[in-house]
Each structure stands twice: as structure tokens, then as C-alpha cells.
Enzyme design. Structure first.
Site, PDB file in Angstrom:
ATOM      1  N   HIS A  96       0.841  -1.194   0.000  1.00 36.95           N
ATOM      2  CA  HIS A  96       0.000   0.000   0.000  1.00 36.95           C
ATOM      3  C   HIS A  96       0.879   1.248   0.000  1.00 36.95           C
ATOM      4  O   HIS A  96       1.945   1.285   0.613  1.00 36.95           O
ATOM      5  CB  HIS A  96      -0.927   0.006   1.215  1.00 36.95           C
ATOM      6  CG  HIS A  96      -1.977   1.065   1.150  1.00 36.95           C
ATOM      7  ND1 HIS A  96      -1.729   2.377   1.500  1.00 36.95           N
ATOM      8  CD2 HIS A  96      -3.277   1.012   0.748  1.00 36.95           C
ATOM      9  CE1 HIS A  96      -2.829   3.084   1.330  1.00 36.95           C
ATOM     10  NE2 HIS A  96      -3.787   2.279   0.873  1.00 36.95           N
ATOM     11  N   GLU A 168      -3.401   2.399  -7.166  1.00 35.06           N
ATOM     12  CA  GLU A 168      -3.772   3.541  -6.332  1.00 35.06           C
ATOM     13  C   GLU A 168      -2.895   4.739  -6.671  1.00 35.06           C
ATOM     14  O   GLU A 168      -1.746   4.819  -6.229  1.00 35.06           O
ATOM     15  CB  GLU A 168      -3.705   3.199  -4.846  1.00 35.06           C
ATOM     16  CG  GLU A 168      -2.552   2.303  -4.416  1.00 35.06           C
ATOM     17  CD  GLU A 168      -2.343   2.333  -2.916  1.00 35.06           C
ATOM     18  OE1 GLU A 168      -3.216   2.828  -2.196  1.00 35.06           O
ATOM     19  OE2 GLU A 168      -1.272   1.885  -2.479  1.00 35.06           O
ATOM     20  N   SER A 216      -9.669   7.367  -4.061  1.00 32.39           N
ATOM     21  CA  SER A 216     -10.879   8.088  -3.641  1.00 32.39           C
ATOM     22  C   SER A 216     -12.133   7.526  -4.308  1.00 32.39           C
ATOM     23  O   SER A 216     -12.906   8.261  -4.921  1.00 32.39           O
ATOM     24  CB  SER A 216     -10.744   9.596  -3.931  1.00 32.39           C
ATOM     25  OG  SER A 216      -9.734  10.169  -3.133  1.00 32.39           O
ATOM     26  N   GLY A 237     -11.203   3.414   0.706  1.00 31.37           N
ATOM     27  CA  GLY A 237     -10.798   3.856   2.029  1.00 31.37           C
ATOM     28  C   GLY A 237     -11.966   4.394   2.832  1.00 31.37           C
ATOM     29  O   GLY A 237     -12.749   3.655   3.416  1.00 31.37           O
TER      30      GLY A 237
END
Length: 250
Positions: A96, A168, A216, A237
Site C-alpha cells: 500500500h 492507487e 478516492s 478507504g
């Protein structure tokens, strides 16, 4: 056919009481509306056992946000895959952006984790993505190529069925910014092509790997993202940390 996956990353948020409440709400709500989608949640390590017990026997998969690439050993502060297995966790997130950015985890360190986990029958959710400065300097594809080739180096083709990727864009995480569906699709297509070039015969394997978008993701953009050919779900998230918004993603 690739699986569509909605994965909720709770990060280092929620108290134990909040995590337990959310897990009960998810068990009550999500299985009946997920339809053809696979649902996953990644609680913080301290909440894993509680959440796993609540969601045991449901269609919702519980994963860990991190672990170390070793069996039980003297690594203070770390969590072993053996310990995760004891509480029924069989999916682990690796790479991540926050762990790369703030904890210095390299592609090679991620590779150590991925190889160990796959050999021990875990499913791995491997995250890749570029920072704002890398994007603005035109290095997006170069960065992604390195993350894929170095992070997945030496992995036998037999293990790729237990691999999920997530793109991401770091510049879009927690900022409210989001890549347009076409921008995200362009990068997802590149990721799939990079995987297809890892070894002889990887082309067909790359077509079977789910690639999630993780910048997002919210109820108001998820459907447009999922219309794109190479976007197979979302790594979510903030929107995954309330049952109202998490349910709307399905």
C-alpha cells in the site's frame, strides 16, 4: 471471467467498538446486495480476530493490511502469516502506498512478502501506483513497470490465480481527486500488459487477474469506473468505513 471486487481498507481508523458495529452491519447488509461482486474488508491488525469471528460463515472476506514474510520468529512488532491463519485470515494486502511512502517498503521488500504469502496459500492484494511528482514528471508508466516487475519477480505462474492487483494513484488518495474513468482505464490496461510480459505464457494469465482502482472511490464514481474494460473493482478507504456509503458501492 474476472471477479469484480469491492475491498474496504479501514486503515488505522475505527475503535474496537466501531469496528465491531461496522462488521455486524456489513454481515447484515452486504451479502444480500453484493450479487456478483466479491466483498472484502481489511480491518486494523488489533481488530482482525473480532471482525473475522463476526463475518465467519458469510460471503464477506476478511483480510490483513500487512504481515511479515516469516513463520513464527523473533521480529518484534510484526505479525506472522501463521498467526493470521489461526484467526481465519487468508488474504493480505502488500505494498500500500502509505507503507511505501511512510515506512520505506520497497518493491523488493514487497516481493519477499508476496512470494512467502503465495507459497503459504494466501491470496495477495498487491498495490501499485505513482505519486503526484512522479505523475507530473511523466514517470507514471516507468514507476508502475518497476513496481510490477520487481514486486512480482520470481513468482511461479501457478500462484497468479491467488493474486489481485490494485492501482492507487497516490495523488488521489484522501484528496477528493480522482482519475477520470478513461485515465484509470489507460493505466489499468498498461498494468495488465506489464503482467503479460513477465514470463512466457503470462498473456492469458494477465487476462484473468482482477485489477482494482484505489483512488478516492466513492458511491458517486464507482459505477463509471466499473464500466471500463480493465477496472475490476475498487480498493476503498473512507467510503468503506460507514455502512451507508459502503453499501452504496454495491
Amino acid at each position: 471471467m474476472r471477479k469484480t471486487i469491492i475491498a474496504g481498507n479501514w486503515k488505522m481508523n475505527l475503535s474496537l467498538k466501531e469496528a465491531v458495529f461496522l462488521a455486524h452491519s456489513i454481515r447484515e447488509k452486504i451479502p444480500s446486495i453484493s450479487k456478483d461482486k466479491v466483498s472484502m474488508v481489511f480491518p486494523s491488525t488489533l481488530h482482525l480476530e473480532n471482525v473475522s469471528k463476526i463475518l465467519e460463515g458469510s460471503s464477506v472476506i476478511v483480510g490483513a493490511q500487512n504481515c511479515y514474510h516469516s513463520g513464527l520468529a523473533a521480529f518484534t512488532g510484526e505479525t506472522s502469516p501463521d498467526q493470521l491463519k489461526e484467526i481465519g485470515v487468508k488474504v493480505v494486502m502488500v505494498g500500500h502506498s502509505e507503507r511505501r511512502q511512510f515506512l520505506g517498503e520497497s518493491n523488493f521488500f514487497c516481493n519477499d512478502k508476496i512470494r512467502f504469502l503465495l507459497k503459504n496459500e494466501f491470496t495477495v492484494l498487491y498495490c501499485v501506483g505513482e505519486t503526484l511528482s512522479e505523475r507530473e514528471s511523466g514517470k507514471t508508466l516507468e514507476v508502475l513497470s518497476s513496481q510490477i516487475r520487481e514486486g512480482l519477480k520470481g513468482i511461479d505462474s501457478v500462484f497468479f490465480s491467488n493474486l489481485i492487483l490494485a492501482y492507487e494513484p497516490v495523488w488521489a488518495i484522501g484528496t477528493g481527486k480522482v482519475a477520470t474513468p478513461s485515465q484509470a482505464q489507460e493505466v489499468h490496461s498498461f498494468i495488465r500488459k506489464e503482467i503479460s510480459g513477465l514470463f512466457v505464457g503470462a498473456s492469458s494469465i494477465s487476462e484473468s487477474i482482477s485489477i482494482l482502482y484505489g483512488g478516492s472511490v466513492k458511491p458517486d464514481n464507482i459505477q463509471d469506473l466499473l464500466k471500463e474494460k480493465d477496472i475490476d473493482g475498487g480498493l476503498v478507504g473512507g467510503a468503506s468505513q460507514k455502512i451507508s456509503s459502503f453499501a452504496e458501492l454495491f
